[in-house]
Structure formats: C-alpha cells, structure tokens
Design an enzyme around this catalytic site. Structure first.
Site, mmCIF file in Angstrom:
data_model
loop_
_atom_site.group_PDB
_atom_site.id
_atom_site.type_symbol
_atom_site.label_atom_id
_atom_site.label_comp_id
_atom_site.label_asym_id
_atom_site.label_seq_id
_atom_site.Cartn_x
_atom_site.Cartn_y
_atom_site.Cartn_z
ATOM 1 N N ARG A 1 -69.245 3.343 41.217
ATOM 2 C CA ARG A 1 -68.347 3.991 42.446
ATOM 3 C C ARG A 1 -67.253 3.071 41.750
ATOM 4 N NH1 ARG A 1 -72.967 4.096 44.673
ATOM 5 N NH2 ARG A 1 -73.606 1.956 45.423
ATOM 6 N N GLU B 1 -80.836 -5.959 43.705
ATOM 7 C CA GLU B 1 -81.169 -6.176 45.605
ATOM 8 C C GLU B 1 -82.793 -4.950 45.039
ATOM 9 O OE1 GLU B 1 -77.600 -3.964 46.430
ATOM 10 O OE2 GLU B 1 -77.959 -5.463 45.247
#
Length: 182
Positions: free
Chosen positions: A63, A100
């Site tokens: 992105r 994460e």
C-alpha cells in the site's frame, strides 16, 4: 486543497478481526475511491516535502506504493521499491523483521541506492514499525540515510513511531487511531 483530518478518518474503514481475531485492520481503499480524498492526502505530503532535501522516495510493499509513486512523480524523485521476499527479479538485499502478525523479509534491489543518498520512506500505516525498521536497516546497509518515515496513519499504541524515533528516524503521519477506535 486544505487538509481535513476528519474527512480522511471517516474514509479509513475499520475492519474488525482481520486478518485475525482481535485486530482492527485500517483499510485505506475508500480513500482511493474518493478523488477529493486522494488529492487531499497526496497534496498534504507534497506540500510537506516539496522543498525537503532528500534524493529518493522509498515506498513499502504494497500500500505504500500507491501514494509513494504519486509523491515520486510530483516531487520528481526516483522511486525505490521495498518488496516482500521473492518479488524482485534482480540481485537483492534482504532484511528479516517481525510484524504484528509474524516474521517476514523485506527486499530491495542491490543497486537501488548509493552512498550519500537520502530516502523518504513511505508506507500506508505505522503499527509496530517492523516494516519501516527493516527498510531503514536496508537503507543504512547501502550507506544511504533516512530523511523521514511517513505514513497516512499512525497506531501509536503499537509503538512503531516511537521505535523509529528512538533510532533517530523522524516520523510524520496525517492521522492516528487508538486501538479502541472503531
């Protein structure tokens, strides 16, 4: 165009329990469905960096490529791609990092930067900072420097921006979300 954080935040879609239970994914695709919002985001970064002293835009997979390429074009800077492992065709440098969600590798073409280059790193979001930290390590391994790490969104509770700042990398984001924000 004047930046309106409220308008931008309303177009960032929270997706609960994606990609795993307990995570609220911040989906920026609605920003790209609004030409006005995309222009507002791009113009905000362009205004910040139009006179800044750096040589390259380093856009992070995937992105970060979306706005990073706009910035490279508008600021007339070379675009360097930081890709997930196995996506670049020529000789690469690779850096392992933790996200994460688990462990991954980030790669850059070995001839993308030279000693003395200065890179603006760009991603869509700063969470734990793992991807941007890996990109910074790759930049430094190539004897280049980091001008700043920029993103549309910061998730400050996850500590990524602070980790970057702790190693001397300034950060800039347009907006932030607390983990509890829906």
């Amino acid at each position: 165009m004047i930046f309106d954080e409220f308008s931008i935040k309303t177009l960032i879609r929270p997706v609960p329990d994606f990609p795993r239970p307990g995570v609220i994914f911040r989906d920026i695709t609605p920003l790209f469905q609004s030409p006005k919002a995309l222009r507002m985001v791009a113009d905000s970064f362009i205004q910040r960096y139009v006179e800044a002293d750096f040589t390259h835009i380093g856009a992070l997979d995937a992105r970060g490529f979306l706005v990073g390429s706009i910035l490279a074009y508008e600021l007339n800077k070379p675009l360097v791609l930081f890709r997930k492992q196995g996506k670049l065709p020529a000789d690469v440098l690779s850096q392992a990092y933790c996200t994460e969600y688990g462990e991954a590798h980030l790669e850059i073409h070995a001839d993308s930067l030279c000693e003395g280059d200065s890179v603006l790193l760009f991603d869509d979001l700063i969470a734990t900072g793992g991807t941007l930290l890996a990109a910074a390590q790759l930049v430094r391994r190539m004897r280049a420097s980091i001008h700043e790490a920029a993103a549309i969104i910061d998730l400050p509770e996850l500590g990524g921006s602070q980790k970057l700042q702790d190693i001397g990398i300034p950060t800039f984001t347009l907006t932030a979300f607390e983990l509890s924000d829906r």
